[in-house]
Design a protein around this motif. Structure first.
Motif, short mmCIF file in Angstrom:
data_model
loop_
_atom_site.label_atom_id
_atom_site.label_comp_id
_atom_site.label_asym_id
_atom_site.label_seq_id
_atom_site.Cartn_x
_atom_site.Cartn_y
_atom_site.Cartn_z
N CYS A 97 -23.10 -10.62 -34.39
CA CYS A 97 -24.44 -10.06 -34.59
C CYS A 97 -24.90 -10.13 -36.05
O CYS A 97 -26.08 -9.98 -36.34
CB CYS A 97 -24.46 -8.61 -34.12
SG CYS A 97 -23.19 -7.62 -34.92
N PHE A 110 -18.65 3.97 -43.70
CA PHE A 110 -19.89 3.33 -43.31
C PHE A 110 -19.62 2.55 -42.03
O PHE A 110 -18.78 1.64 -42.01
CB PHE A 110 -20.42 2.38 -44.40
CG PHE A 110 -21.60 1.59 -43.91
CD1 PHE A 110 -22.86 2.18 -43.88
CD2 PHE A 110 -21.44 0.30 -43.41
CE1 PHE A 110 -23.95 1.47 -43.39
CE2 PHE A 110 -22.53 -0.40 -42.93
CZ PHE A 110 -23.78 0.18 -42.92
N SER A 111 -20.35 2.89 -40.98
CA SER A 111 -20.14 2.19 -39.70
C SER A 111 -21.44 2.15 -38.91
O SER A 111 -22.20 3.10 -38.91
CB SER A 111 -19.06 2.91 -38.88
OG SER A 111 -18.95 2.29 -37.62
N THR A 112 -21.69 0.99 -38.28
CA THR A 112 -22.83 0.92 -37.36
C THR A 112 -22.30 0.99 -35.93
O THR A 112 -23.05 0.84 -34.98
CB THR A 112 -23.59 -0.41 -37.53
OG1 THR A 112 -22.67 -1.48 -37.32
CG2 THR A 112 -24.21 -0.51 -38.91
N LEU A 146 -13.00 -1.80 -43.26
CA LEU A 146 -13.28 -2.68 -44.40
C LEU A 146 -12.91 -2.01 -45.72
O LEU A 146 -12.48 -2.68 -46.66
CB LEU A 146 -14.75 -3.09 -44.40
CG LEU A 146 -15.12 -4.17 -43.37
CD1 LEU A 146 -16.58 -4.53 -43.47
CD2 LEU A 146 -14.25 -5.40 -43.55
N VAL A 182 -20.98 -2.23 -46.51
CA VAL A 182 -19.95 -2.33 -45.47
C VAL A 182 -18.56 -1.97 -45.98
O VAL A 182 -17.72 -1.53 -45.20
CB VAL A 182 -19.92 -3.73 -44.81
CG1 VAL A 182 -21.16 -3.97 -44.00
CG2 VAL A 182 -19.73 -4.80 -45.85
N SER A 225 -21.27 -13.74 -39.44
CA SER A 225 -20.85 -13.30 -40.77
C SER A 225 -19.65 -14.10 -41.21
O SER A 225 -18.89 -14.63 -40.39
CB SER A 225 -20.45 -11.82 -40.76
OG SER A 225 -21.33 -11.08 -39.96
N ALA A 262 -17.93 -7.91 -33.09
CA ALA A 262 -19.30 -8.35 -33.36
C ALA A 262 -19.77 -9.38 -32.33
O ALA A 262 -20.94 -9.74 -32.31
CB ALA A 262 -19.39 -8.95 -34.77
N ASN A 292 -12.96 -6.82 -36.36
CA ASN A 292 -14.40 -6.67 -36.60
C ASN A 292 -15.16 -7.85 -36.01
O ASN A 292 -16.21 -7.69 -35.41
CB ASN A 292 -14.69 -6.59 -38.11
CG ASN A 292 -14.48 -5.18 -38.64
OD1 ASN A 292 -14.39 -4.24 -37.85
ND2 ASN A 292 -14.40 -5.04 -39.96
N LEU A 312 -13.61 2.90 -41.55
CA LEU A 312 -12.53 2.84 -42.55
C LEU A 312 -11.98 1.43 -42.71
O LEU A 312 -11.42 1.09 -43.75
CB LEU A 312 -11.41 3.78 -42.14
CG LEU A 312 -11.68 5.26 -42.35
CD1 LEU A 312 -10.57 6.10 -41.73
CD2 LEU A 312 -11.77 5.58 -43.84
#
Ligand code: ADP
Length: 579
Positions: A508, A523-525, A536, A518, A560, A480, A476, A534
């Motif tokens: 980001c 949930f995904s951007t 996280l 998250v 982050s 990012a 991740n 999947l």
């Protein structure tokens, strides 16, 4: 203030559907409970108090009435017997003495003295013949020969045989009254014995009654002129201001409203054979003062009780409804959790099935694409065809991506698999993972630093799961930072038995509204870049399985930080020993 005492259920918005709707309308429940309890607790109290008050009020009124009545009767008896005694004495004298001895003024004087000592109040005594001339007189004035023929009292005594006058100011300028009795003589003629009586005694009599009964007793004429002084209603000969009801021979009590609007109880009775009416006036305020004070006390007591009851009812109802509300909320949460777990389990089974099915064809595609590339490299006419070689490479890399997804799906389904615990050096685990990713990181210009504090011990944990956790998080972070940056992985001992691994990137970042989401599955951007959402969710599941927690902080555009907190020794792995 309201915000502080407002119970939790108050703002609960009811989402239930009819007919279960009212079951979860806690405010309505609370209202009904309060109304019902108030109804059974406060209403009877108030009603009983009102009944009690009105009953007592009636009794007190009756008692006041009776007291005034009794007072008036007693006063009437006293006054009547006062007048009767003197009248009867005169009647006795006129019967007992013959005409000649009554004409004898010396004898008349002796009789007057006798009356004075026996009864008191007598001032003078006179004998008047049937023509109205006073023929003999004993007393302090020189009234022998006085002519009474035309006076009303003489005519009354001639007709009725008896006269009792109203009170008047005599020669001595003191209030007096006259009693006159008649005795017939042979023929048509008669004589009249006339006595003047000082009303001082009369007044004393009434003022004694004042003292014993506490009211105001006095006598008025039938025209309403005071005949004796009164305590509150004027002096002798004043006109009475009170509107007095028509008198009767019986004693009666009436309520009379005075000039200032004060109500008084007036007992009244006329004195027989006289122009007098006896009045007893008791102001209602005085009669009822004690009762009114008691009434105020009872009122205050009931009010206080109602207030206390209301407060207790409100408190208890609020507490109970809030308990019900909280229990309901707990039940709902548990329900949701169970539902969620069931869903995840189904998804897991489904995903595992699909991944399994896809893995074989993927392996075949992979193998064939590799073969195809090899063959193209060998054949002259394709070896230089960059386009075809590119297409083959895309097939291989896509298959690789598919493989990564199926692997994750399988691990997602495998989550409940039995743990495989051993003593692990965290730095070693992270380095293993970085081995997979080195190339890509380098390619993207990402510098990775790993630093472990000296005091970090080995952890008793599952290598596979830890690897997956760090793989997901580092993946991740790399994703990012498409334009490069730094990733720091650090481990330190936060408590004697807990280690926290921090992964900070300069990517980001995560939008504040997404921070809580998250960890949700799917949930995904990054859906457009092949993100599944999947990673996280699985990671969180794995961390919790290892007895740890995971948290995230982030500044959008700046980077982050994921914090993975792990136990050095799980409480139940401790008992199993380190082996
Ligand atoms: P995926 O990576 O497949 O989208 P994940 O569950 O791993 O799914 O992540 C969910 C979302 O969390 C990502 O789509 C991304 O928006 C956000 N995210 C995760 N890690 C980071 C990170 N290090 N920096 C920025 N955003 C992140």
């Amino acid at each position: 203030m309201w915000g502080r005492i407002k119970p939790e259920f108050w703002t609960h918005a009811d989402e239930g559907e009819a007919p279960a709707r009212n079951m979860f309308n806690y405010r309505r429940l609370w209202r009904s409970a309060v109304l019902a309890i108030v109804g059974v607790a406060v209403l009877p109290l108030v009603i009983m108090t009102l009944i009690q008050l009105s009953t007592t009020q009636r009794a007190v009124d009756a008692e006041a009435n009776q007291r005034t009545h009794r007072f008036a009767s007693n006063a009437r008896r006293s006054v009547t017997s006062f007048l009767n005694a003197r009248r009867e004495a005169l009647e006795f004298l006129i019967q007992d003495n013959d005409y000649l001895s009554l004409r004898n003024e010396q004898r008349l004087g002796e009789l007057l003295e006798g009356l004075k000592t026996a009864f008191g109040g007598f001032v003078d005594l006179g004998l008047v013949d049937s023509r109205g001339t006073q023929i003999a007189y004993a007393g302090p004035f020189r009234l022998k020969g006085a002519e009474y023929r035309d006076q009303p009292w003489f005519r009354e005594v001639a007709e009725r045989g008896l006269h009792v006058s109203e009170v008047f100011l005599g020669y001595r300028r003191a209030p007096h009254l006259v009693i006159a009795v008649k005795k017939p003589r042979p023929g048509d003629s008669f004589v009249v014995l006339r006595a003047t009586i000082d009303t001082e005694l009369f007044n004393n009599l009434l003022s004694q009654l004042h003292l014993s009964e506490g009211g105001d007793a006095f006598i008025i004429s039938r025209e309403g002129k005071l005949q004796t002084p009164s305590r509150d209603h004027g002096d002798v000969f004043d006109d009475l201001a009170l509107q007095v009801p028509a008198s009767s021979s019986e004693t009666r009590v009436d309520e009379v409203i005075g000039q200032q609007g004060h109500t008084s109880l007036v007992g009244h009775a006329s004195i027989p054979d006289s122009p007098f009416v006896l009045l007893v006036v008791s102001p209602e305020d005085a009669l009822l003062a004690a009762w009114r004070a008691t009434r105020v006390k009872i009122g205050a007591l009931v009010f206080a009780s109602v207030l206390i009851i209301a407060v207790v009812i409100l408190g208890v109802a609020t507490l109970l409804v809030n308990r019900i509300y909280l229990a309901d909320q707990r039940r709902l949460t548990t329900l949701h959790q169970v539902e969620y777990q069931n869903k995840m389990a189904s998804i897991g089974r489904l995903a595992a099935g699909v991944a399994h099915e896809i893995n074989n064809p993927l392996a075949i595609i992979n193998e064939k694409a590799g073969l195809l590339t090899d063959m193209m490299v060998l054949k002259k006419q394709y070896a230089r065809d960059e386009k075809l070689l590119g297409i083959a490479a895309v097939i291989v890399s896509s298959v690789e991506r598919c493989g990564a997804i199926t692997r994750r799906l399988l691990s997602f389904a495998r989550r409940s698999d039995t743990a495989n615990l051993e003593d692990l050096d965290l730095e070693e685990v992270v380095s293993d993972v970085l081995g997979f990713l080195d190339k890509e990181a380098e390619h993207r210009g990402i510098g990775i630093t790993v630093c472990t504090a000296l005091d970090v011990p080995k952890v008793w944990s599952d290598r596979g799961k830890l690897q997956e956790i760090f793989l997901n998080l580092i993946n991740n972070a790399v994703a990012a930072m498409p334009k490069g940056g730094a990733l720091t992985v650090a481990a330190r001992l936060t408590e004697p038995d807990r280690v926290t691994v921090t992964l900070s990137d300069e990517g980001c970042g995560i939008a504040p509204e997404d921070l809580t989401r998250v960890f949700e599955p799917f949930f995904s951007t990054r859906a457009d870049q092949g993100g599944t959402g999947l990673g996280l969710s699985i990671t969180q599941g794995l961390v919790e399985e290892l007895g740890g927690t995971i948290a995230v902080t982030s500044k959008q555009g700046r980077g982050s930080t994921f914090l993975v907190d792990l136990p050095v020794r799980d409480s139940d792995t401790m008992t199993r020993g380190t082996g």
